[in-house]
Design a protein around this motif. Structure first.
Motif, PDB file in Angstrom:
ATOM      1  N   ALA A 156      -8.825  -1.923  -5.242  1.00 50.77           N
ATOM      2  CA  ALA A 156      -8.295  -2.421  -3.973  1.00 50.77           C
ATOM      3  C   ALA A 156      -6.794  -2.694  -4.055  1.00 50.77           C
ATOM      4  CB  ALA A 156      -9.037  -3.690  -3.572  1.00 50.77           C
ATOM      5  N   THR A 157      -6.315  -3.103  -5.220  1.00 53.67           N
ATOM      6  CA  THR A 157      -4.890  -3.423  -5.388  1.00 53.67           C
ATOM      7  C   THR A 157      -4.083  -2.249  -5.939  1.00 53.67           C
ATOM      8  OG1 THR A 157      -5.378  -4.347  -7.586  1.00 53.67           O
ATOM      9  CG2 THR A 157      -5.312  -5.892  -5.728  1.00 53.67           C
ATOM     10  N   ASN A 158      -4.714  -1.076  -6.006  1.00 55.62           N
ATOM     11  CA  ASN A 158      -4.042   0.126  -6.535  1.00 55.62           C
ATOM     12  C   ASN A 158      -3.512  -0.079  -7.952  1.00 55.62           C
ATOM     13  OD1 ASN A 158      -4.356   1.598  -4.058  1.00 55.62           O
ATOM     14  ND2 ASN A 158      -2.666   0.386  -3.214  1.00 55.62           N
ATOM     15  N   SER A 159      -4.222  -0.880  -8.735  1.00 57.77           N
ATOM     16  CA  SER A 159      -3.722  -1.199 -10.071  1.00 57.77           C
ATOM     17  C   SER A 159      -4.523  -0.557 -11.202  1.00 57.77           C
ATOM     18  CB  SER A 159      -3.677  -2.720 -10.265  1.00 57.77           C
ATOM     19  OG  SER A 159      -4.937  -3.321 -10.071  1.00 57.77           O
ATOM     20  N   PRO A 202      -0.947  -6.233  -2.764  1.00 59.56           N
ATOM     21  CA  PRO A 202       0.196  -5.706  -3.516  1.00 59.56           C
ATOM     22  C   PRO A 202       1.275  -5.156  -2.593  1.00 59.56           C
ATOM     23  CG  PRO A 202      -1.690  -4.223  -3.682  1.00 59.56           C
ATOM     24  CD  PRO A 202      -2.187  -5.472  -3.051  1.00 59.56           C
ATOM     25  N   THR A 203       2.520  -5.426  -2.984  1.00 63.14           N
ATOM     26  CA  THR A 203       3.662  -5.003  -2.165  1.00 63.14           C
ATOM     27  C   THR A 203       4.258  -3.693  -2.658  1.00 63.14           C
ATOM     28  OG1 THR A 203       5.107  -6.374  -3.549  1.00 63.14           O
ATOM     29  CG2 THR A 203       4.251  -7.351  -1.525  1.00 63.14           C
ATOM     30  N   TYR A 234      -6.182 -11.873  -3.335  1.00 62.93           N
ATOM     31  CA  TYR A 234      -5.819 -10.529  -2.883  1.00 62.93           C
ATOM     32  C   TYR A 234      -5.730 -10.463  -1.357  1.00 62.93           C
ATOM     33  CZ  TYR A 234      -7.204  -5.952  -1.013  1.00 62.93           C
ATOM     34  OH  TYR A 234      -7.311  -4.840  -0.255  1.00 62.93           O
ATOM     35  N   LEU A 235      -6.661 -11.137  -0.660  1.00 63.92           N
ATOM     36  CA  LEU A 235      -6.612 -11.141   0.796  1.00 63.92           C
ATOM     37  C   LEU A 235      -5.320 -11.785   1.299  1.00 63.92           C
ATOM     38  CD1 LEU A 235     -10.281 -12.226   1.618  1.00 63.92           C
ATOM     39  CD2 LEU A 235      -9.319  -9.910   1.735  1.00 63.92           C
ATOM     40  N   ASP A 236      -4.848 -12.804   0.572  1.00 67.54           N
ATOM     41  CA  ASP A 236      -3.625 -13.512   0.970  1.00 67.54           C
ATOM     42  C   ASP A 236      -2.359 -12.846   0.448  1.00 67.54           C
ATOM     43  OD1 ASP A 236      -5.206 -15.459   2.193  1.00 67.54           O
ATOM     44  OD2 ASP A 236      -5.350 -16.639   0.348  1.00 67.54           O
ATOM     45  N   ALA A 237      -2.469 -12.127  -0.660  1.00 67.59           N
ATOM     46  CA  ALA A 237      -1.280 -11.542  -1.293  1.00 67.59           C
ATOM     47  C   ALA A 237      -1.576 -10.123  -1.770  1.00 67.59           C
ATOM     48  CB  ALA A 237      -0.833 -12.424  -2.463  1.00 67.59           C
ATOM     49  N   PRO A 250       3.314 -10.321  -5.943  1.00 66.90           N
ATOM     50  CA  PRO A 250       2.113  -9.474  -5.826  1.00 66.90           C
ATOM     51  C   PRO A 250       2.396  -7.974  -5.978  1.00 66.90           C
ATOM     52  CG  PRO A 250       2.868 -10.096  -3.651  1.00 66.90           C
ATOM     53  CD  PRO A 250       3.798 -10.769  -4.623  1.00 66.90           C
ATOM     54  N   THR A 251       2.986  -7.598  -7.089  1.00 64.76           N
ATOM     55  CA  THR A 251       3.197  -6.175  -7.330  1.00 64.76           C
ATOM     56  C   THR A 251       1.933  -5.565  -7.934  1.00 64.76           C
ATOM     57  OG1 THR A 251       4.017  -6.462  -9.582  1.00 64.76           O
ATOM     58  CG2 THR A 251       5.630  -6.612  -7.805  1.00 64.76           C
TER      59      THR A 251
END
Length: 431
Positions: A272-275, A429-430, A424-427, A236-237
């Motif tokens: 939300a995932t900063n992507s 971004p790291t 996304y809720l489960d994983a 999850p990057t």
């Protein structure tokens, strides 16, 4: 009969599917060596083999061919046939190598290796731990020749014989796909990943990317989405999240064709995932929400892009959108009147629209209340409203309730979008 010392046939698999070198048993030349336990060769076979072996080493292929032909013609026992196959394999491998060295760009024809490999696999004189390696190499020959059913036969034989090269399971996956068994290939690919995980190893990213690419090429959207979710769960990057979302619905040849409202929900997930990667991403997102009548979200997106250093202060698109959205917000005024209207309306349309405005402004509490009101009154697209309710709940920090809302989304492609939000809720971004 005379004896030669037995040397276990060694193989090296280069790059997973490359050539295999075979150490041919050294042919005894003295009485002491002949007394050692080993291959028992007929006199004529032994004589020809003793001439063939140094000729191969010297790359004197003509002399080697002449004497190997004599070995093959005179072979009567299992040991004779074994040394004939070993020498033939060695000679043909050397010839192929010489051709490649002389013309590296020429196609490689390895078909001459098939017959000696088959003989070595079948020979009672072949060491048991070597047979699996030869079966794998024979399967590789068929795979390279696009003879996928034959490749599967030999790969299965290699497994049965105890061959455990880490490339073998993936080669079986690729062979099944080549043979037209996509479902079987993907089942095996999942098994490879499960086995790696069970062994305490993290499955390589390429396994997931392979599953995504092959299912996408086959136009199997549900399976592709499933592999996209598996991939971003395992890795999850931020980069992978962006790749997954763009692949799913934000490029020309996406997995699924989305309308503008659906794309906006992917852009929200990118936020939300900063992507969101660059100026283009931010400005496209801002333009889409502005066109949907969400000027508050337009402002929020552009300000976030500027704060992240992605949108330069001189951007004419951003300046124009900021100006136009500010004017729209002023003209729109307070949303309180719309809340009152939504409460007394016969359907949930006004409630849903007002909730969308609050969602874009970051007022998640009011958005959640109005989305639930819209669902209660009805007359709305329940899948869209539940998607937006889930997004508002997720952004508010209520993950459990968000999962419940996303689970209520039943129809593709919104069900896929909801599933990606759930992932996304489960994983998250790291990095």
């Amino acid at each position: 009969m005379k004896f030669v010392s037995r040397v276990v046939l060694a193989s090296a698999l280069v790059a997973g599917m490359g050539g295999m070198t075979l150490a041919v048993p050294a042919i005894a030349k003295d009485k002491k060596a002949e007394e050692k336990p080993g291959l028992k060769l007929s006199p004529d076979v032994l004589k020809a083999a003793q001439l063939a072996q140094p000729a191969i080493a010297a790359k004197d292929f003509a002399t080697a061919e002449t004497n190997i032909a004599l070995v093959e013609a005179g072979a009567k026992t299992d040991d004779d046939k074994y040394i004939a196959a070993a020498l033939r394999y060695d000679l043909e491998s050397q010839k192929i190598g010489a051709k490649q060295a002389a013309n590296p760009n020429a196609p490689v024809d390895e078909s001459a290796l098939a017959r000696p490999l088959e003989a070595l696999i079948a020979s009672p004189a072949t060491a048991p731990d070597a047979k699996g390696r030869y079966a794998y190499r024979r399967g590789a020959l068929s795979f390279n020749a696009k003879q996928y059913p034959v490749a599967l036969q030999y790969f299965a034989q290699a497994q049965k014989l105890g061959f455990t090269d880490p490339n073998l399971p993936l080669q079986i996956v690729r062979a099944k796909e080549g043979a037209g068994d996509m479902a079987g290939a993907m089942t095996d690919l999942e098994a490879v990943i499960a086995a790696e995980t069970a062994a305490g190893r993290k499955p390589p990213e390429d396994l997931y990317r392979y599953g995504i690419a092959r299912n996408n090429a086959a136009k199997n959207a549900p399976a592709t989405v499933s592999w996209l979710r598996k991939y971003v769960t395992a890795y999850p990057t931020t980069k992978n999240w962006r790749d997954v979302l763009v692949t799913y619905g934000l490029q020309q040849n996406s997995v699924t064709k989305l309308d503008t409202a659906q794309k906006i929900d992917l852009f929200r997930l990118m936020m939300a995932t900063n992507s969101l990667a660059d100026q283009y991403d931010y400005e496209e997102y801002a333009q889409k929400v502005y066109d949907r009548g969400l000027p508050g979200e337009t402002q929020a997106v552009l300000n976030a892009g500027k704060a992240a250093g992605k949108i330069p202060a001189s951007s004419p698109i951003a300046m124009s959108l900021l100006r136009d959205s500010a004017n729209a917000i002023r003209q729109e005024g307070s949303l309180a009147g719309l809340e009152t209207k939504a409460a007394s309306a016969a359907t949930g349309t006004t409630a849903a629209q007002t909730a969308d405005a609050y969602l874009g402004m970051g007022n998640y509490a009011k958005a959640i209340t109005l989305y639930r009101l819209a669902l209660q009154k009805g007359g709305v697209n329940a899948d869209e409203v539940n998607t937006h309710l889930g997004i508002a709940l997720a952004r508010s920090g209520d993950k459990a309730a968000a999962r419940t809302a996303f689970a209520e989304v039943k129809t593709a492609p919104r069900a896929d979008i909801a599933a990606l939000w759930t992932t996304y809720l489960d994983a998250p971004p790291t990095a």
